[in-house]
Design a protein around this motif. Structure first.
Motif, mmCIF file in Angstrom:
data_model
loop_
_atom_site.group_PDB
_atom_site.id
_atom_site.type_symbol
_atom_site.label_atom_id
_atom_site.label_comp_id
_atom_site.label_asym_id
_atom_site.label_seq_id
_atom_site.Cartn_x
_atom_site.Cartn_y
_atom_site.Cartn_z
ATOM 1 N N GLY A 35 -0.410 -6.875 -7.404
ATOM 2 C CA GLY A 35 0.657 -5.905 -7.520
ATOM 3 C C GLY A 35 1.976 -6.520 -7.913
ATOM 4 N N PRO A 36 2.984 -5.661 -8.135
ATOM 5 C CA PRO A 36 4.308 -6.135 -8.556
ATOM 6 C C PRO A 36 5.084 -6.755 -7.407
ATOM 7 C CG PRO A 36 4.346 -3.771 -8.217
ATOM 8 C CD PRO A 36 2.920 -4.185 -8.048
ATOM 9 N N ALA A 37 6.219 -7.342 -7.736
ATOM 10 C CA ALA A 37 7.086 -7.922 -6.718
ATOM 11 C C ALA A 37 7.566 -6.837 -5.754
ATOM 12 C CB ALA A 37 8.282 -8.598 -7.383
ATOM 13 N N ILE A 38 7.728 -7.226 -4.502
ATOM 14 C CA ILE A 38 8.213 -6.314 -3.467
ATOM 15 C C ILE A 38 9.491 -6.899 -2.870
ATOM 16 C CG2 ILE A 38 7.751 -5.313 -1.197
ATOM 17 C CD1 ILE A 38 4.797 -5.305 -1.877
ATOM 18 N N VAL A 127 -2.655 5.231 -3.468
ATOM 19 C CA VAL A 127 -3.420 4.006 -3.280
ATOM 20 C C VAL A 127 -2.501 2.799 -3.172
ATOM 21 C CG1 VAL A 127 -5.114 2.463 -4.351
ATOM 22 C CG2 VAL A 127 -5.443 4.940 -4.451
ATOM 23 N N GLU A 128 -1.455 2.773 -3.995
ATOM 24 C CA GLU A 128 -0.577 1.603 -4.046
ATOM 25 C C GLU A 128 0.252 1.433 -2.781
ATOM 26 O OE1 GLU A 128 1.658 2.349 -7.557
ATOM 27 O OE2 GLU A 128 0.002 1.830 -8.926
ATOM 28 N N ASP A 132 0.614 -1.891 -0.572
ATOM 29 C CA ASP A 132 1.889 -2.577 -0.354
ATOM 30 C C ASP A 132 2.005 -3.066 1.085
ATOM 31 O OD1 ASP A 132 2.622 -1.910 -2.965
ATOM 32 O OD2 ASP A 132 3.825 -0.180 -2.350
ATOM 33 N N ILE A 133 1.545 -2.257 2.028
ATOM 34 C CA ILE A 133 1.622 -2.641 3.439
ATOM 35 C C ILE A 133 0.835 -3.924 3.674
ATOM 36 C CG2 ILE A 133 1.012 -1.978 5.795
ATOM 37 C CD1 ILE A 133 3.333 -0.364 4.716
ATOM 38 N N LYS A 134 -0.388 -3.958 3.189
ATOM 39 C CA LYS A 134 -1.219 -5.153 3.388
ATOM 40 C C LYS A 134 -0.615 -6.372 2.700
ATOM 41 C CE LYS A 134 -5.876 -7.020 3.014
ATOM 42 N NZ LYS A 134 -5.416 -8.319 2.486
ATOM 43 N N THR A 166 1.395 6.904 4.169
ATOM 44 C CA THR A 166 1.079 5.494 3.952
ATOM 45 C C THR A 166 0.538 4.859 5.224
ATOM 46 O OG1 THR A 166 2.890 5.403 2.346
ATOM 47 C CG2 THR A 166 2.021 3.296 3.145
ATOM 48 N N GLY A 167 1.218 5.142 6.337
ATOM 49 C CA GLY A 167 0.794 4.579 7.603
ATOM 50 C C GLY A 167 -0.581 5.061 8.018
#
Length: 329
Positions: A35-38, A127-128, A132-134, A166-167
């Motif tokens: 994935g992209p930068a966070i 899905v994304e 992101d959380i993981k 998301t959670g």
């Protein structure tokens, strides 16, 4: 919003000073194959006196930049913001948890933030966002410079609105993302239109069993979660709902009663009378209220400052009960 005898920013600063402060430090997950930068911020226990910090665009945080972290092997709480939100949307909640001894990670979900809405409401973010959380937790435990301060066995999650969706997905929910889903066919939600147009999710929803307890606030959208889609959600949950009577203006996210009825294990459920959906966002300074009236203005007579004091006390007690004492200050 109720007026106070002192400027709201001064009141917040005084209350923080009495209880130490939260330290702030950068947290940036690099882009990679997953994935992209966070971009994120970690809030941590700090023994120094807080001060006002420019949080971007006229918003104000209260804390200490790069303050030495007080404690070791601390529980980690990950905060997932709502639709088109940002990493500072719950900064007072993050600071309260950090002051209680938790490490708190807030970050921007790529493509669904104030500055990048390219994925907002889309099938992609269903899905994304859980992924992101993981990714954020992976980096917090393995790549971040201060990873040694985190207890990998004590991780919690806080999700608001789309962050509530998301959670629920991250802690075991299996959203029903298929064509002809009941209630989706007539929804204006972008993800529903994409599903009805024949599109499919880019991959499976990622769960993270490292999360041991979760606070979920006004989860949205709930149409992807029938009771059977939540049967694997078994960790302790504190569920908060705004008042349906205060959310008749089309704002997404209200309310949590439907999810309360669908969860396999009864959560600790709180319905907050007279609260609007945005009443769970950080308390605004007068300057912020002037710029963001919709987000900052509550129902007549509703005191966001007082509510957040009660809300934070309940959140801290919940996480301490299910993750253990956060540490000695």
């Amino acid at each position: 919003m109720r007026r106070f005898p002192l400027a709201l920013s001064a009141l917040l600063l005084l209350s923080l000073s009495a209880a130490q402060a939260a330290g702030l430090r950068a947290f940036d997950v690099p882009a990679g194959p997953d994935g992209p930068a966070i971009r994120g911020v970690v809030w941590s226990p700090c023994a120094e006196t807080p001060h006002a910090i420019d949080g971007r665009g006229g918003r104000t945080f209260f804390g200490v930049s790069d303050c030495p972290i007080v404690g070791a092997k601390l529980p980690l709480i990950v905060i997932s913001h709502g639709r088109r939100g940002w990493l500072g949307g719950h900064h007072d909640t993050a600071a309260a948890l950090a002051d209680a001894g938790f490490m708190v990670l807030t970050f921007n979900h790529p493509t669904d933030t104030e500055r990048d809405t390219s994925g907002t409401d889309s099938l992609a973010v269903t899905v994304e966002r859980p992924a992101d959380i993981k990714r954020a937790i992976d980096y917090a435990l393995q790549g971040w410079r201060d990873a040694a301060h985190i207890d990998a066995g004590r991780i919690g999650l806080y999700g608001f609105s789309w962050g509530g969706y998301t959670g629920l997905a991250a802690i075991g929910g299996e959203p029903d993302l298929r064509k002809s889903l009941p209630n989706c066919q007539t929804s204006s939600l972008r993800a529903c239109k994409e599903l009805e147009g024949g599109e499919k999710p880019s991959g499976p929803v990622v769960h993270d069993p490292r999360i041991k307890a979760a606070i979920i606030v006004d989860p949205f959208p709930v149409l992807f979660f029938a009771a059977e889609n939540l049967k694997a959600v078994t960790i302790p949950i504190q569920l908060w709902s705004s008042d349906p009577a205060q959310n008749g203006d089309g704002l997404s996210g209200c309310c949590a009663a439907a999810i309360n009825d669908r969860l396999p294990s009864k959560p600790e459920f709180h319905l907050v009378a007279d609260a609007k959906h945005f009443s769970f966002l950080a308390t605004c300074t007068p300057e912020e209220t002037a710029k963001m009236a919709t987000i900052c203005t509550d129902a007549p007579g509703f005191d966001r400052v007082t509510f957040h004091q009660r809300f934070h006390a309940a959140a801290i007690a919940f996480f301490k009960t299910h993750l253990g004492e956060a540490g000695t200050r």
